[in-house]
Design an enzyme around this catalytic site. Structure first.
Site, PDB file in Angstrom:
ATOM      1  N   GLY A 190      -2.654  -4.285   9.043  1.00 37.27           N
ATOM      2  CA  GLY A 190      -3.809  -4.562   8.184  1.00 37.27           C
ATOM      3  C   GLY A 190      -3.795  -6.041   7.853  1.00 37.27           C
ATOM      4  O   GLY A 190      -3.125  -6.475   6.915  1.00 37.27           O
ATOM      5  N   LEU A 191      -4.520  -6.815   8.663  1.00 40.76           N
ATOM      6  CA  LEU A 191      -4.470  -8.275   8.500  1.00 40.76           C
ATOM      7  C   LEU A 191      -5.764  -8.784   7.864  1.00 40.76           C
ATOM      8  O   LEU A 191      -6.362  -9.741   8.322  1.00 40.76           O
ATOM      9  CB  LEU A 191      -4.219  -8.933   9.864  1.00 40.76           C
ATOM     10  N   MET A 223      -5.490  -9.774   2.207  1.00 38.13           N
ATOM     11  CA  MET A 223      -4.111  -9.821   1.714  1.00 38.13           C
ATOM     12  C   MET A 223      -3.099  -9.816   2.855  1.00 38.13           C
ATOM     13  O   MET A 223      -2.143 -10.605   2.873  1.00 38.13           O
ATOM     14  CB  MET A 223      -3.832  -8.611   0.796  1.00 38.13           C
ATOM     15  N   ALA A 272      -6.296   1.179   0.052  1.00 33.01           N
ATOM     16  CA  ALA A 272      -5.635   2.331  -0.557  1.00 33.01           C
ATOM     17  C   ALA A 272      -6.427   3.596  -0.224  1.00 33.01           C
ATOM     18  O   ALA A 272      -7.638   3.542  -0.028  1.00 33.01           O
ATOM     19  CB  ALA A 272      -5.563   2.128  -2.061  1.00 33.01           C
ATOM     20  N   SER A 284       0.675  -8.694  -6.408  1.00 27.75           N
ATOM     21  CA  SER A 284      -0.381  -9.317  -7.215  1.00 27.75           C
ATOM     22  C   SER A 284      -0.433 -10.818  -6.986  1.00 27.75           C
ATOM     23  O   SER A 284       0.589 -11.447  -6.731  1.00 27.75           O
ATOM     24  CB  SER A 284      -0.179  -9.050  -8.697  1.00 27.75           C
ATOM     25  N   LYS A 299       2.435  -1.767 -10.836  1.00 19.06           N
ATOM     26  CA  LYS A 299       1.278  -2.578 -10.422  1.00 19.06           C
ATOM     27  C   LYS A 299       0.006  -2.085 -11.111  1.00 19.06           C
ATOM     28  O   LYS A 299      -0.840  -2.880 -11.536  1.00 19.06           O
ATOM     29  CB  LYS A 299       1.108  -2.537  -8.894  1.00 19.06           C
ATOM     30  N   HIS A 352       0.068  -3.368 -14.552  1.00 20.93           N
ATOM     31  CA  HIS A 352      -0.247  -4.802 -14.472  1.00 20.93           C
ATOM     32  C   HIS A 352      -1.771  -4.992 -14.448  1.00 20.93           C
ATOM     33  O   HIS A 352      -2.324  -5.808 -15.183  1.00 20.93           O
ATOM     34  CB  HIS A 352       0.389  -5.413 -13.214  1.00 20.93           C
ATOM     35  N   ASN A 353      -2.432  -4.230 -13.609  1.00 23.28           N
ATOM     36  CA  ASN A 353      -3.880  -4.373 -13.487  1.00 23.28           C
ATOM     37  C   ASN A 353      -4.599  -3.940 -14.764  1.00 23.28           C
ATOM     38  O   ASN A 353      -5.588  -4.551 -15.164  1.00 23.28           O
ATOM     39  CB  ASN A 353      -4.409  -3.568 -12.295  1.00 23.28           C
ATOM     40  N   GLU A 406      -4.327  -6.657 -17.068  1.00 23.60           N
ATOM     41  CA  GLU A 406      -5.245  -7.707 -16.584  1.00 23.60           C
ATOM     42  C   GLU A 406      -6.680  -7.424 -17.080  1.00 23.60           C
ATOM     43  O   GLU A 406      -7.372  -8.333 -17.553  1.00 23.60           O
ATOM     44  CB  GLU A 406      -5.180  -7.724 -15.060  1.00 23.60           C
ATOM     45  N   TYR A 407      -7.099  -6.161 -17.002  1.00 23.83           N
ATOM     46  CA  TYR A 407      -8.421  -5.787 -17.531  1.00 23.83           C
ATOM     47  C   TYR A 407      -8.501  -6.179 -19.012  1.00 23.83           C
ATOM     48  O   TYR A 407      -9.505  -6.718 -19.478  1.00 23.83           O
ATOM     49  CB  TYR A 407      -8.633  -4.268 -17.434  1.00 23.83           C
ATOM     50  N   ARG A 445     -16.457  -2.544 -19.231  1.00 27.44           N
ATOM     51  CA  ARG A 445     -16.975  -2.770 -17.871  1.00 27.44           C
ATOM     52  C   ARG A 445     -17.994  -1.688 -17.507  1.00 27.44           C
ATOM     53  O   ARG A 445     -19.008  -1.967 -16.870  1.00 27.44           O
ATOM     54  CB  ARG A 445     -15.833  -2.772 -16.851  1.00 27.44           C
TER      55      ARG A 445
HETATM   56  P1  NDP Z   1      -9.411  -6.067   3.300  1.00 27.26           P
HETATM   57  O1  NDP Z   1     -10.662  -5.275   3.252  1.00 27.26           O
HETATM   58  O2  NDP Z   1      -9.507  -7.525   3.482  1.00 27.26           O
HETATM   59  O3  NDP Z   1      -8.481  -5.493   4.459  1.00 27.26           O
HETATM   60  C1  NDP Z   1      -8.309  -4.109   4.581  1.00 27.26           C
HETATM   61  C2  NDP Z   1      -7.477  -3.829   5.802  1.00 27.26           C
HETATM   62  O4  NDP Z   1      -7.300  -2.413   5.899  1.00 27.26           O
HETATM   63  C3  NDP Z   1      -8.109  -4.282   7.102  1.00 27.26           C
HETATM   64  O5  NDP Z   1      -7.111  -4.800   7.917  1.00 27.26           O
HETATM   65  C4  NDP Z   1      -8.676  -2.988   7.668  1.00 27.26           C
HETATM   66  O6  NDP Z   1      -8.769  -2.986   9.064  1.00 27.26           O
HETATM   67  C5  NDP Z   1      -7.617  -2.017   7.239  1.00 27.26           C
HETATM   68  N1  NDP Z   1      -8.097  -0.635   7.245  1.00 27.26           N
HETATM   69  C6  NDP Z   1      -9.074  -0.111   6.474  1.00 27.26           C
HETATM   70  N2  NDP Z   1      -9.229   1.192   6.768  1.00 27.26           N
HETATM   71  C7  NDP Z   1      -8.331   1.478   7.739  1.00 27.26           C
HETATM   72  C8  NDP Z   1      -7.993   2.660   8.430  1.00 27.26           C
HETATM   73  N3  NDP Z   1      -8.612   3.817   8.170  1.00 27.26           N
HETATM   74  N4  NDP Z   1      -7.021   2.596   9.361  1.00 27.26           N
HETATM   75  C9  NDP Z   1      -6.388   1.436   9.605  1.00 27.26           C
HETATM   76  N5  NDP Z   1      -6.650   0.291   8.972  1.00 27.26           N
HETATM   77  C10 NDP Z   1      -7.613   0.314   8.040  1.00 27.26           C
HETATM   78  O7  NDP Z   1      -8.616  -5.669   1.975  1.00 27.26           O
HETATM   79  P2  NDP Z   1      -7.518  -6.477   1.154  1.00 27.26           P
HETATM   80  O8  NDP Z   1      -6.643  -7.233   2.079  1.00 27.26           O
HETATM   81  O9  NDP Z   1      -8.177  -7.188   0.031  1.00 27.26           O
HETATM   82  O10 NDP Z   1      -6.709  -5.267   0.478  1.00 27.26           O
HETATM   83  C11 NDP Z   1      -5.693  -4.561   1.144  1.00 27.26           C
HETATM   84  C12 NDP Z   1      -4.909  -3.809   0.083  1.00 27.26           C
HETATM   85  O11 NDP Z   1      -4.348  -4.766  -0.819  1.00 27.26           O
HETATM   86  C13 NDP Z   1      -5.772  -2.878  -0.782  1.00 27.26           C
HETATM   87  O12 NDP Z   1      -5.032  -1.748  -1.132  1.00 27.26           O
HETATM   88  C14 NDP Z   1      -6.067  -3.714  -2.000  1.00 27.26           C
HETATM   89  O13 NDP Z   1      -6.357  -2.925  -3.145  1.00 27.26           O
HETATM   90  C15 NDP Z   1      -4.748  -4.449  -2.157  1.00 27.26           C
HETATM   91  N6  NDP Z   1      -4.805  -5.678  -2.929  1.00 27.26           N
HETATM   92  C16 NDP Z   1      -5.844  -6.558  -2.783  1.00 27.26           C
HETATM   93  C17 NDP Z   1      -5.871  -7.730  -3.534  1.00 27.26           C
HETATM   94  C18 NDP Z   1      -6.982  -8.725  -3.384  1.00 27.26           C
HETATM   95  O14 NDP Z   1      -7.040  -9.670  -4.197  1.00 27.26           O
HETATM   96  N7  NDP Z   1      -7.840  -8.605  -2.372  1.00 27.26           N
HETATM   97  C19 NDP Z   1      -4.799  -8.051  -4.486  1.00 27.26           C
HETATM   98  C20 NDP Z   1      -3.724  -7.085  -4.504  1.00 27.26           C
HETATM   99  C21 NDP Z   1      -3.754  -5.938  -3.762  1.00 27.26           C
HETATM  100  P3  NDP Z   1     -10.210  -3.095   9.773  1.00 27.26           P
HETATM  101  O15 NDP Z   1     -10.598  -4.547   9.690  1.00 27.26           O
HETATM  102  O16 NDP Z   1      -9.957  -2.633  11.138  1.00 27.26           O
HETATM  103  O17 NDP Z   1     -11.141  -2.234   9.001  1.00 27.26           O
END
Ligand code: NDP
Length: 473
Positions: free
Chosen positions: A13-14, A17, A79, A131, A185, A188-189, A192-193, A291
């Site tokens: 999951g790139l 984050m 999630a 976080s 976590k 924490h959130n 934060e709220y 909210r």
């Molecule tokens: P993004 O939407 O940027 O990235 C989500 C990633 O999940 C993508 O790589 C996506 O792949 C992958 N994904 C989604 N659905 C599936 C699936 N069914 N199977 C496989 N891969 C999947 O989200 P974030 O990086 O922002 O968030 C990722 C996690 O980190 C979440 O749980 C979020 O709550 C948590 N988080 C986020 C923060 C933030 O500030 N953004 C801070 C702290 C935690 P694809 O591109 O192929 O859909």
């Protein structure tokens, strides 16, 4: 890369984050393999950041083959079902001692379920909060792992390498057994709220109550950020309030932002978890409710037109009073949040060290603040406080701030300006510090209409029922 040509760890999951976490690992000299369901995004990331030398896998099977054993695989996917979907793919491919880390914002109950799932398998599972937003992920987040202890020891070097550093150390610690990392976590959130709500209310009082121009509000927050309130959220508030609106000459961007707050659920989860663990967290609950009400913009517009409340300036309140009200409400809010962590640790056998949690929140995360150093100190003294606010340092502090806190809440109520966070915090304080409260009547009513019994003041622990004669109609 290791001598074998294999990678040290993988990120699945790139996105916002995961991409930055992968780059952060790489910047610390770790050889990182990456995989994303939409593989072209993964290749684009690797191409955009050649310095990270990310090795992109075309599928999960290839990713697993790229890794040194025992493998370390960090999931940064959304999630919910996405985590289970990736676990399902990994499960048949993993071997003894391999570690899967869920670094997303998973609900702790889901983590409990995944911990149980991993118990019957050769691989280990770690639920881990991260976080700091995207910038934190890249430059140093606060990291909250929990679960399998063996796995934590194997994860410790890379996590310590990428975590934020504050004056009190590296911002990662083992949060406890089972789903402790995600529970921490979540809280924490929730905190934060609460912080964001309190800050928003204070800015509204400065503007609508005291009639300050935005520049004065921004200057005041910038000044507070050089003192006891120094924190990321106060700092960014001062920054935000100075940004011009690119579309309207002479206007500020903040005035162009619609007053409808979004939420992704961790605040609500905190409120539900608090109720389930029997802990009152009214500051955080007020923030979640605020909210919700904020999002009902059209309803609020109609209600204002129908009810036409009279609103006025606030009287007899100084900037120092506002600072004291904000600070005291923060003490109330963090007391509630840490009480929830304590209760959950006991009920769920997490074994969470509250002083350590305060310490890892001093850097990297959204609520980072010098204030957390005081909390760390309170929870690391030999005589640990039953409640944060009962630590001697905070007892004296709250007493000093109480008159200003009361002036702010009273003046805002008189002026018709909503301050749900500040007032819920004060109401919590007044309830907490009243040894004989109003619940006697509630007990009497329950016994009257439902024979629920009650305890007498002269015999606590003994439940009795009375006949409560009805008044003649
Ligand atoms: P993004 O939407 O940027 O990235 C989500 C990633 O999940 C993508 O790589 C996506 O792949 C992958 N994904 C989604 N659905 C599936 C699936 N069914 N199977 C496989 N891969 C999947 O989200 P974030 O990086 O922002 O968030 C990722 C996690 O980190 C979440 O749980 C979020 O709550 C948590 N988080 C986020 C923060 C933030 O500030 N953004 C801070 C702290 C935690 P694809 O591109 O192929 O859909």
């Amino acid at each position: 890369m290791s001598e074998t040509g294999l990678c040290d760890l993988a990120v699945v999951g790139l996105g916002v984050m995961g991409g930055n976490l992968a780059r952060n690992f790489a910047s610390r000299g770790l050889r990182v393999a990456g995989y994303q369901r939409t593989v072209e995004h993964a290749h684009a990331l690797a191409a955009a950041h050649p310095e990270a030398h990310l090795r992109i896998a075309e599928d999960v099977a290839e990713l697993v083959k790229m890794l040194e054993r025992p493998r370390r695989i960090v999931l940064m996917v959304n999630a919910g079902p996405a985590v289970d979907a990736v676990l399902d793919q990994l499960d048949p491919l993993l071997e003894d001692g391999d570690i899967v880390v869920d670094g997303g914002n998973s609900l702790y109950a889901d983590t409990d379920r995944r911990v149980a799932r991993a118990e019957g398998r050769p691989w280990r599972f770690v639920g881990m909060g991260v976080s700091g937003g995207s910038e934190g992920a890249l430059l140093g987040p606060s990291i909250m792992p929990g679960g399998d202890r063996y796995a934590w020891e194997r994860l410790r070097p890379p996590l310590e390498a990428i975590a934020a550093r504050s004056a009190s150390g590296v911002c990662v610690t083992y949060c406890g057994r089972g789903s402790a990392g995600h529970f921490v976590k979540m809280v924490h959130n929730g905190i934060e709220y609460g912080d964001m709500q309190l800050i928003a209310e204070v800015t509204a009082l400065m503007r609508a109550g005291l009639g300050w121009p935005w520049g004065q509000v921004a200057d005041t927050f910038a000044g507070w950020n050089r003192g006891e309130l120094e924190s990321y959220l106060i700092e960014i508030t001062a920054d935000i309030l100075r940004v011009p609106d690119p579309q309207t000459a002479g206007a500020l961007l903040i005035d162009a932002v619609l007053d409808r707050a979004g939420q992704k659920g961790t605040g609500k989860w905190t409120v539900v978890a608090a109720a389930e663990h029997g802990v009152a967290i009214p500051t955080i609950a007020a923030a979640v409710d605020a909210r919700l009400l904020s999002s009902a913009k059209d309803l609020r517009t109609r209600a204002e037109a129908a009810l036409q409340p009279v609103r006025g300036a606030i009287q007899g309140v100084s900037a120092d009073d506002l600072r004291d009200a904000l600070y005291a409400s923060k003490i109330a809010s963090y007391t509630q949040g840490f009480a929830l962590l304590q209760a959950a640790s006991e009920a769920r056998d997490y074994g969470t060290n509250l002083g350590e949690i305060a310490r890892i929140w001093t850097g990297g995360c959204i609520i980072r603040a010098v204030f957390l150093e005081r909390i760390r100190a309170a929870f690391t003294q030999t005589d640990k406080p039953e409640l944060l606010m009962l630590a001697p340092d905070f007892v004296a502090d709250v007493a000093r701030r109480l008159p200003g806190w009361r002036r702010v809440v009273a003046a805002a109520a008189a002026a018709g300006l909503p301050i749900p966070g500040l007032s819920a915090s004060l109401a919590w304080f007044d309830t907490l510090t009243q040894s004989r409260g109003s619940a006697s009547l509630i007990q009497a009513q329950r016994d009257y209409f439902g024979s629920h019994t009650y305890e007498r003041v002269d015999a606590p622990g003994v439940f009795v029922h009375s006949e409560w004669p009805k008044s003649p109609q």
